[in-house]
Design a protein around this motif. Sequence first.
Motif, PDB file in Angstrom:
ATOM      1  N   ILE A  61       0.817  -1.060  -0.091  1.00 48.41           N
ATOM      2  CA  ILE A  61      -0.058   0.205   0.068  1.00 48.41           C
ATOM      3  C   ILE A  61       0.634   1.174   0.014  1.00 48.41           C
ATOM      4  O   ILE A  61       1.610   1.358   0.542  1.00 48.41           O
ATOM      5  CB  ILE A  61      -0.915   0.106   1.018  1.00 48.41           C
ATOM      6  N   VAL A  62       0.554   2.231  -0.861  1.00 45.00           N
ATOM      7  CA  VAL A  62       1.434   3.366  -1.165  1.00 45.00           C
ATOM      8  C   VAL A  62       0.500   4.507  -1.047  1.00 45.00           C
ATOM      9  O   VAL A  62      -0.650   4.669  -1.599  1.00 45.00           O
ATOM     10  CB  VAL A  62       2.259   3.418  -2.354  1.00 45.00           C
ATOM     11  N   ASN A  63       0.843   5.483  -0.329  1.00 44.45           N
ATOM     12  CA  ASN A  63       0.342   6.793   0.088  1.00 44.45           C
ATOM     13  C   ASN A  63       0.935   7.901  -0.993  1.00 44.45           C
ATOM     14  O   ASN A  63       2.055   7.911  -0.854  1.00 44.45           O
ATOM     15  CB  ASN A  63       0.188   7.272   1.350  1.00 44.45           C
ATOM     16  N   ILE A  64       0.292   8.406  -1.682  1.00 45.58           N
ATOM     17  CA  ILE A  64       0.818   9.607  -2.535  1.00 45.58           C
ATOM     18  C   ILE A  64       0.282  10.978  -2.072  1.00 45.58           C
ATOM     19  O   ILE A  64      -0.919  11.123  -2.152  1.00 45.58           O
ATOM     20  CB  ILE A  64       0.539   9.456  -3.995  1.00 45.58           C
ATOM     21  N   PHE A  65       1.084  11.909  -1.773  1.00 49.59           N
ATOM     22  CA  PHE A  65       0.597  13.305  -1.598  1.00 49.59           C
ATOM     23  C   PHE A  65       0.988  14.250  -2.867  1.00 49.59           C
ATOM     24  O   PHE A  65       2.135  14.192  -3.464  1.00 49.59           O
ATOM     25  CB  PHE A  65       1.434  13.834  -0.343  1.00 49.59           C
ATOM     26  N   ILE A  66      -0.146  14.762  -3.273  1.00 52.67           N
ATOM     27  CA  ILE A  66      -0.047  15.673  -4.498  1.00 52.67           C
ATOM     28  C   ILE A  66      -0.442  16.917  -4.192  1.00 52.67           C
ATOM     29  O   ILE A  66      -1.592  17.317  -3.894  1.00 52.67           O
ATOM     30  CB  ILE A  66      -0.901  14.992  -5.374  1.00 52.67           C
ATOM     31  N   PRO A  67       0.347  17.872  -4.227  1.00 54.20           N
ATOM     32  CA  PRO A  67       0.462  19.263  -3.834  1.00 54.20           C
ATOM     33  C   PRO A  67      -0.431  19.941  -5.238  1.00 54.20           C
ATOM     34  O   PRO A  67      -0.565  19.560  -6.274  1.00 54.20           O
ATOM     35  CB  PRO A  67       1.718  20.100  -4.025  1.00 54.20           C
ATOM     36  N   HIS A  68      -1.614  20.817  -4.537  1.00 55.02           N
ATOM     37  CA  HIS A  68      -2.646  21.329  -5.506  1.00 55.02           C
ATOM     38  C   HIS A  68      -1.886  22.155  -6.702  1.00 55.02           C
ATOM     39  O   HIS A  68      -2.212  21.885  -7.886  1.00 55.02           O
ATOM     40  CB  HIS A  68      -3.478  22.324  -4.970  1.00 55.02           C
ATOM     41  N   ALA A  69      -0.767  22.482  -6.573  1.00 55.06           N
ATOM     42  CA  ALA A  69      -0.117  23.383  -7.511  1.00 55.06           C
ATOM     43  C   ALA A  69       0.634  22.416  -8.606  1.00 55.06           C
ATOM     44  O   ALA A  69       0.896  22.738  -9.725  1.00 55.06           O
ATOM     45  CB  ALA A  69       1.266  24.218  -7.161  1.00 55.06           C
ATOM     46  N   SER A  70       0.729  21.321  -8.288  1.00 58.03           N
ATOM     47  CA  SER A  70       1.122  20.064  -9.430  1.00 58.03           C
ATOM     48  C   SER A  70       0.139  19.377  -9.985  1.00 58.03           C
ATOM     49  O   SER A  70       0.355  18.757 -11.127  1.00 58.03           O
ATOM     50  CB  SER A  70       1.883  18.965  -8.515  1.00 58.03           C
ATOM     51  N   ILE A  71      -1.187  19.687  -9.806  1.00 54.33           N
ATOM     52  CA  ILE A  71      -2.203  19.068 -10.652  1.00 54.33           C
ATOM     53  C   ILE A  71      -2.648  19.936 -11.837  1.00 54.33           C
ATOM     54  O   ILE A  71      -2.950  20.979 -11.671  1.00 54.33           O
ATOM     55  CB  ILE A  71      -3.486  18.924  -9.691  1.00 54.33           C
ATOM     56  N   LYS A  72      -2.588  19.176 -12.746  1.00 51.39           N
ATOM     57  CA  LYS A  72      -3.122  19.671 -14.128  1.00 51.39           C
ATOM     58  C   LYS A  72      -4.560  19.311 -14.449  1.00 51.39           C
ATOM     59  O   LYS A  72      -5.098  20.127 -14.817  1.00 51.39           O
ATOM     60  CB  LYS A  72      -2.133  19.222 -15.360  1.00 51.39           C
ATOM     61  N   CYS A  73      -4.604  18.147 -14.201  1.00 50.70           N
ATOM     62  CA  CYS A  73      -6.139  17.698 -14.638  1.00 50.70           C
ATOM     63  C   CYS A  73      -6.438  16.295 -13.835  1.00 50.70           C
ATOM     64  O   CYS A  73      -5.654  15.458 -13.495  1.00 50.70           O
ATOM     65  CB  CYS A  73      -5.953  17.128 -16.006  1.00 50.70           C
ATOM     66  N   VAL A  74      -7.718  16.407 -13.614  1.00 50.95           N
ATOM     67  CA  VAL A  74      -8.277  14.829 -12.677  1.00 50.95           C
ATOM     68  C   VAL A  74      -9.547  14.261 -13.258  1.00 50.95           C
ATOM     69  O   VAL A  74     -10.284  15.045 -13.672  1.00 50.95           O
ATOM     70  CB  VAL A  74      -8.525  15.639 -11.276  1.00 50.95           C
ATOM     71  N   GLU A  75      -9.276  13.209 -13.338  1.00 50.09           N
ATOM     72  CA  GLU A  75     -10.311  12.283 -13.909  1.00 50.09           C
ATOM     73  C   GLU A  75     -10.747  11.661 -12.381  1.00 50.09           C
ATOM     74  O   GLU A  75     -10.243  11.074 -11.823  1.00 50.09           O
ATOM     75  CB  GLU A  75     -10.046  11.226 -14.765  1.00 50.09           C
ATOM     76  N   ILE A  76     -12.289  11.665 -12.325  1.00 51.32           N
ATOM     77  CA  ILE A  76     -12.867  11.043 -11.159  1.00 51.32           C
ATOM     78  C   ILE A  76     -13.743  10.039 -11.584  1.00 51.32           C
ATOM     79  O   ILE A  76     -14.782  10.251 -12.383  1.00 51.32           O
ATOM     80  CB  ILE A  76     -13.596  12.115 -10.175  1.00 51.32           C
ATOM     81  N   PHE A  77     -13.688   8.955 -11.122  1.00 50.58           N
ATOM     82  CA  PHE A  77     -14.607   7.593 -11.413  1.00 50.58           C
ATOM     83  C   PHE A  77     -15.773   7.496 -10.551  1.00 50.58           C
ATOM     84  O   PHE A  77     -15.374   7.717  -9.181  1.00 50.58           O
ATOM     85  CB  PHE A  77     -13.684   6.385 -11.531  1.00 50.58           C
ATOM     86  N   ASN A  78     -16.892   7.030 -11.116  1.00 43.27           N
ATOM     87  CA  ASN A  78     -18.010   6.672 -10.289  1.00 43.27           C
ATOM     88  C   ASN A  78     -18.519   7.789  -9.426  1.00 43.27           C
ATOM     89  O   ASN A  78     -19.025   7.376  -8.246  1.00 43.27           O
ATOM     90  CB  ASN A  78     -17.750   5.383  -9.658  1.00 43.27           C
ATOM     91  N   ILE A  79     -18.778   8.922  -9.802  1.00 39.83           N
ATOM     92  CA  ILE A  79     -18.995   9.979  -9.042  1.00 39.83           C
ATOM     93  C   ILE A  79     -20.728   9.791  -8.544  1.00 39.83           C
ATOM     94  O   ILE A  79     -21.092  10.226  -7.561  1.00 39.83           O
ATOM     95  CB  ILE A  79     -19.004  11.275  -9.666  1.00 39.83           C
ATOM     96  N   ARG A  80     -21.459   9.135  -9.281  1.00 35.32           N
ATOM     97  CA  ARG A  80     -22.794   9.103  -9.038  1.00 35.32           C
ATOM     98  C   ARG A  80     -23.012   7.878  -8.290  1.00 35.32           C
ATOM     99  O   ARG A  80     -24.039   7.597  -7.892  1.00 35.32           O
ATOM    100  CB  ARG A  80     -23.599   8.895 -10.421  1.00 35.32           C
ATOM    101  N   GLU A  81     -22.047   6.889  -8.073  1.00 35.12           N
ATOM    102  CA  GLU A  81     -22.275   5.666  -7.296  1.00 35.12           C
ATOM    103  C   GLU A  81     -22.513   5.889  -5.846  1.00 35.12           C
ATOM    104  O   GLU A  81     -22.171   6.740  -5.316  1.00 35.12           O
ATOM    105  CB  GLU A  81     -20.920   4.941  -7.324  1.00 35.12           C
ATOM    106  N   ASN A  82     -23.615   5.175  -5.354  1.00 35.30           N
ATOM    107  CA  ASN A  82     -24.270   5.399  -4.035  1.00 35.30           C
ATOM    108  C   ASN A  82     -24.891   6.676  -3.712  1.00 35.30           C
ATOM    109  O   ASN A  82     -25.355   6.977  -2.576  1.00 35.30           O
ATOM    110  CB  ASN A  82     -23.072   5.138  -3.162  1.00 35.30           C
ATOM    111  N   ASN A  83     -25.326   7.314  -4.915  1.00 35.88           N
ATOM    112  CA  ASN A  83     -26.175   8.568  -4.631  1.00 35.88           C
ATOM    113  C   ASN A  83     -27.786   8.249  -4.698  1.00 35.88           C
ATOM    114  O   ASN A  83     -27.812   7.315  -5.595  1.00 35.88           O
ATOM    115  CB  ASN A  83     -25.590   9.603  -5.799  1.00 35.88           C
ATOM    116  N   SER A  84     -28.225   8.731  -4.070  1.00 30.45           N
ATOM    117  CA  SER A  84     -29.862   8.512  -4.421  1.00 30.45           C
ATOM    118  C   SER A  84     -30.457   9.273  -5.532  1.00 30.45           C
ATOM    119  O   SER A  84     -31.746   9.094  -5.911  1.00 30.45           O
ATOM    120  CB  SER A  84     -30.661   8.898  -2.987  1.00 30.45           C
ATOM    121  N   ASP A  85     -29.692   9.991  -6.391  1.00 28.52           N
ATOM    122  CA  ASP A  85     -30.581  10.640  -7.560  1.00 28.52           C
ATOM    123  C   ASP A  85     -30.408  10.160  -8.852  1.00 28.52           C
ATOM    124  O   ASP A  85     -30.065   9.211  -9.288  1.00 28.52           O
ATOM    125  CB  ASP A  85     -30.009  12.124  -7.626  1.00 28.52           C
TER     126      ASP A  85
END
Length: 85
Positions: A61-85
């Motif tokens: 298991i590896v933890n990765i800290f990413i400073p906000h200034a280093s982030i160019k783009c983010v993909e987020i998976f399954n954002i509607r999973e477990n939501n009631s709408d």
Amino acid sequence: MKMNWKPFVGKLINVTMYENYGLIDDQRNNQTLYEIVFKHGTLVEVYDEGLLLETTREGHIVNIFIPHASIKCVEIFNIRENNSD
């Protein structure tokens, strides 16, 4: 703009970094190419300074800290999973 990351804790994300990782010599075109850095894992914590991801590499298991200034783009998976709408 400041993003509220808290709703995405526990979600799988891919982060494209601003930094380049290494160089590749392209012999055919006689030029140097840069590789793009990606970080991948589950968002486990959000801090004022950046994001903490957790992933598994080679059975560890590896933890990765990413400073906000280093982030160019983010993909987020399954954002509607477990939501009631």
